[in-house]
Design a protein around this motif. Sequence first.
Motif, PDB file in Angstrom:
ATOM      1  N   PHE A  26      39.614  34.198  29.192  1.00 31.94           N
ATOM      2  CA  PHE A  26      40.243  33.632  30.396  1.00 31.94           C
ATOM      3  C   PHE A  26      40.204  34.633  31.537  1.00 31.94           C
ATOM      4  CE2 PHE A  26      42.071  31.435  26.757  1.00 31.94           C
ATOM      5  CZ  PHE A  26      41.742  30.128  27.085  1.00 31.94           C
ATOM      6  N   VAL A  27      40.520  35.887  31.213  1.00 33.45           N
ATOM      7  CA  VAL A  27      40.495  36.925  32.245  1.00 33.45           C
ATOM      8  C   VAL A  27      39.074  37.091  32.784  1.00 33.45           C
ATOM      9  CG1 VAL A  27      40.831  39.382  32.676  1.00 33.45           C
ATOM     10  CG2 VAL A  27      42.470  38.134  31.259  1.00 33.45           C
ATOM     11  N   THR A  28      38.095  37.064  31.884  1.00 33.60           N
ATOM     12  CA  THR A  28      36.711  37.289  32.311  1.00 33.60           C
ATOM     13  C   THR A  28      36.227  36.160  33.211  1.00 33.60           C
ATOM     14  OG1 THR A  28      36.445  38.184  30.095  1.00 33.60           O
ATOM     15  CG2 THR A  28      34.481  38.036  31.452  1.00 33.60           C
ATOM     16  N   ILE A  29      36.483  34.920  32.799  1.00 34.36           N
ATOM     17  CA  ILE A  29      36.050  33.781  33.606  1.00 34.36           C
ATOM     18  C   ILE A  29      36.731  33.833  34.973  1.00 34.36           C
ATOM     19  CG2 ILE A  29      36.209  31.264  33.808  1.00 34.36           C
ATOM     20  CD1 ILE A  29      34.082  31.954  31.915  1.00 34.36           C
ATOM     21  N   ARG A  30      38.040  34.185  34.975  1.00 36.04           N
ATOM     22  CA  ARG A  30      38.745  34.272  36.256  1.00 36.04           C
ATOM     23  C   ARG A  30      38.136  35.376  37.117  1.00 36.04           C
ATOM     24  NH1 ARG A  30      43.954  37.004  35.953  1.00 36.04           N
ATOM     25  NH2 ARG A  30      42.689  38.613  36.944  1.00 36.04           N
ATOM     26  N   THR A  31      37.807  36.510  36.492  1.00 34.23           N
ATOM     27  CA  THR A  31      37.230  37.625  37.245  1.00 34.23           C
ATOM     28  C   THR A  31      35.907  37.226  37.882  1.00 34.23           C
ATOM     29  OG1 THR A  31      38.198  39.060  35.591  1.00 34.23           O
ATOM     30  CG2 THR A  31      36.584  40.053  37.072  1.00 34.23           C
ATOM     31  N   ILE A  32      35.094  36.469  37.131  1.00 34.38           N
ATOM     32  CA  ILE A  32      33.761  36.145  37.639  1.00 34.38           C
ATOM     33  C   ILE A  32      33.826  35.053  38.699  1.00 34.38           C
ATOM     34  CG2 ILE A  32      31.515  35.193  37.011  1.00 34.38           C
ATOM     35  CD1 ILE A  32      31.848  36.591  34.312  1.00 34.38           C
ATOM     36  N   PHE A  33      34.600  34.006  38.440  1.00 32.36           N
ATOM     37  CA  PHE A  33      34.516  32.840  39.316  1.00 32.36           C
ATOM     38  C   PHE A  33      35.590  32.811  40.405  1.00 32.36           C
ATOM     39  CE2 PHE A  33      32.109  31.410  35.641  1.00 32.36           C
ATOM     40  CZ  PHE A  33      31.014  30.835  36.255  1.00 32.36           C
ATOM     41  N   LEU A  34      36.743  33.460  40.194  1.00 30.43           N
ATOM     42  CA  LEU A  34      37.817  33.353  41.182  1.00 30.43           C
ATOM     43  C   LEU A  34      38.107  34.651  41.927  1.00 30.43           C
ATOM     44  CD1 LEU A  34      40.340  31.074  39.246  1.00 30.43           C
ATOM     45  CD2 LEU A  34      38.674  30.444  40.984  1.00 30.43           C
ATOM     46  N   ASP A  35      38.028  35.785  41.250  1.00 30.12           N
ATOM     47  CA  ASP A  35      38.411  37.045  41.901  1.00 30.12           C
ATOM     48  C   ASP A  35      37.622  37.357  43.170  1.00 30.12           C
ATOM     49  OD1 ASP A  35      40.420  37.436  40.219  1.00 30.12           O
ATOM     50  OD2 ASP A  35      39.680  39.284  39.283  1.00 30.12           O
ATOM     51  N   PRO A  36      36.296  37.057  43.215  1.00 33.04           N
ATOM     52  CA  PRO A  36      35.587  37.359  44.459  1.00 33.04           C
ATOM     53  C   PRO A  36      36.137  36.594  45.652  1.00 33.04           C
ATOM     54  CG  PRO A  36      34.036  36.920  42.694  1.00 33.04           C
ATOM     55  CD  PRO A  36      35.385  36.570  42.174  1.00 33.04           C
ATOM     56  N   LEU A  37      36.809  35.483  45.404  1.00 32.83           N
ATOM     57  CA  LEU A  37      37.313  34.664  46.506  1.00 32.83           C
ATOM     58  C   LEU A  37      38.788  34.883  46.782  1.00 32.83           C
ATOM     59  CD1 LEU A  37      35.511  31.306  45.737  1.00 32.83           C
ATOM     60  CD2 LEU A  37      34.995  32.922  47.548  1.00 32.83           C
ATOM     61  N   PHE A  38      39.588  35.096  45.735  1.00 30.80           N
ATOM     62  CA  PHE A  38      41.034  35.023  45.929  1.00 30.80           C
ATOM     63  C   PHE A  38      41.802  36.279  45.533  1.00 30.80           C
ATOM     64  CE2 PHE A  38      39.577  30.652  44.932  1.00 30.80           C
ATOM     65  CZ  PHE A  38      39.726  30.151  46.214  1.00 30.80           C
ATOM     66  N   SER A  39      41.129  37.316  45.024  1.00 33.99           N
ATOM     67  CA  SER A  39      41.886  38.497  44.616  1.00 33.99           C
ATOM     68  C   SER A  39      42.298  39.287  45.860  1.00 33.99           C
ATOM     69  CB  SER A  39      41.047  39.384  43.703  1.00 33.99           C
ATOM     70  OG  SER A  39      40.042  40.027  44.477  1.00 33.99           O
TER      71      SER A  39
END
Lengths: 304, 359
Positions: free
Chosen positions: B42-55
């Motif tokens: 879950f952390v990995t998928i979030r890092t790849i798909f969401l972190d570049p946009l919302f972190s």
Amino acid sequence: MDLSSINPILLLASLMVAATPIILAAIGELVVERAGVLNLGVEGMMITGAICGFVVAVNTGSPWLGFLGAAIGGALLSVIFGVLTQILLSNQVATGLALTLFGLGLSALMGQGYIGIKAPSFPDWHIPLLGDIPVIGPIVFQHDPMVYVGLFIVAGVWAFLRYSRAGLILRAVGENHEAAHALGYHVVRVRILAIMFGGACAGLGGAYLSLVRVPQWTEGMTAGAGWIALAIVVFASWRPGRLLLGAYLFGGVTVLQLNLQAAGAAIAVEYLSMAPYLATIAVLVIMRAGRAPGSLGQSFHASR
Amino acid sequence: MIMLEKRPQPSQAWTFATPILAVLLTMFCGGLLFAALGQNPFVTIRTIFLDPLFSEFAWFYRPQLLIKGAPLVLIAIGLSFGFRAGIWNIGAEGQYVVGAICGAAVGLAFYPLESFIIFPLMIIAGALGGLLWAMIPGLLRVRFGTNEILVSLMLVYVAEQLLASMALGALRNPDGMGFPGSRNLSQYPSAANLEIISGSGMHWGVLTAFLAVICAYVALSRHIFGFNVRLSGQSPRAARFAGVNPSALVLICMGISGALAGLAGLFEVAGPAGQISIDFNVGYGFTAIIVAFLGRLHPVGILLAGGLMALTYIGGEIAQSNLGLPIAAIQILQGMLLFFLLAVDVLTNYRVAWQRVAA
């Protein structure tokens, strides 16, 4: 440049070794295409075979088990292609490309702990009597066993396609899948088996690179060998005999440019390294390809 | 028993739904892969798909999205014409490299002169370089009937050797103390591909990519050329009766894709990469093939797909530095995406029907 440093006997002998990975991969693809399937994923299956073979050989210490593992690895990867193109009827060109991209990634991931390790040695055979013949002996009869396995597979495929009933069915499926289906043959089953054979052969070809020719693992080490194998199949007009000719021609160019590099030719190394690829293009242009199998690249769906 | 029934017409709904389904399936199987690698999926998928946009560091990554997406979109738009017409230019990577070499060579030839004309000249040289490199497989196919897939691919390896020779020889920086690689173009104002709006990542290549999307959309939906391309792909025989010249179509499609790939290379070498070096090309030409298919060969689709693919690149880099995820895993993820896309595509053209096996 010192041309006298190039020994013609050694040159011809190493030509046979250089051609072997291409022969193995190309003969598998030849069977696949004769069954009417165009699998552009040879490069991906080769590199997957290269790392599978390397991992197994390093961990067991046996190159033979390595080759077995490579064949299984290549065949398993090709099953993905088989299911997608034969059952889910996807575009064969696109799926083959996907297989190559996937295989390159998969092999890089699998090979992470194996960079810089040397493969267990795979000694040459010195065939008694035949190997002692002057000139011909060192050229033809003093290689590692896989060189002869490759030639044996080519001869086997030739006999299979020409003389066996199963070979006739495979050709019928490739020439006209509607007719073969109407005669009651299982088009999809035949094709998936052919695809798996192609995958296994490509795997062996890749493992030959990582276990014998280099013998090490580096990422992307096949460097287009799978694509060259595809070109050789077209060059061979889908006939095993001419495939050998094409592969040796290619092997000759590769070995010659390596020898010229070593002899310190006036041409820069980069331009010499282009030679195998340019030779492949030249061969594709000069040689009129024969007639391709009739159903090559078309999806088959038994509608009613 | 599950049977596939051919639809009379491709399903409209599934045409839009399959790319989304493919992305979801890829996330799922990618998660399994990451779990197998010992990561929290879950952390990995979030890092790849969401972190570049919302972190919290997204302000740093969002410009990157444009920088990485632009070459992908530019190349994929070019490829989509040929792919629609059954012309398979697989060697965009080579055309990208040659475009970069030609463009950079023109820029370096003027060094240290400063003039507003230099950058436009480089753009033309880059496009021409890619175009000429793509003409080789195009002309060979038209004239000798050679397979353009194999020739264009062989030329990728030739182009990579050419790149190495340029980085070590003709274009090497004379003030570089013998290190391989050319002068840094991004530090040469007349030749630099600068950001149009500072800090946004919006360089000239990004603008060109957006323009290419609009032009491609108009050409495909409003112009006779687009109609001919689509016709040739769906029924080559009908196209010939309608007066489409197949040889001209091959050359035009190869030319467009080559020129756009060359442009992408030029904008990259004059901007984000900065110089000709041995490892200049990073596989955009191959990833663009995935982008073209993921975008269903439609310009707007390609724009979205390019964005998504850029996201996986950036997310992959974040996951590599923060979680220690091997970069090869991202390559697998991209390959997987193309697999799933091709697999679920069957739903567009076929209906799944449940049938009892006849006794």
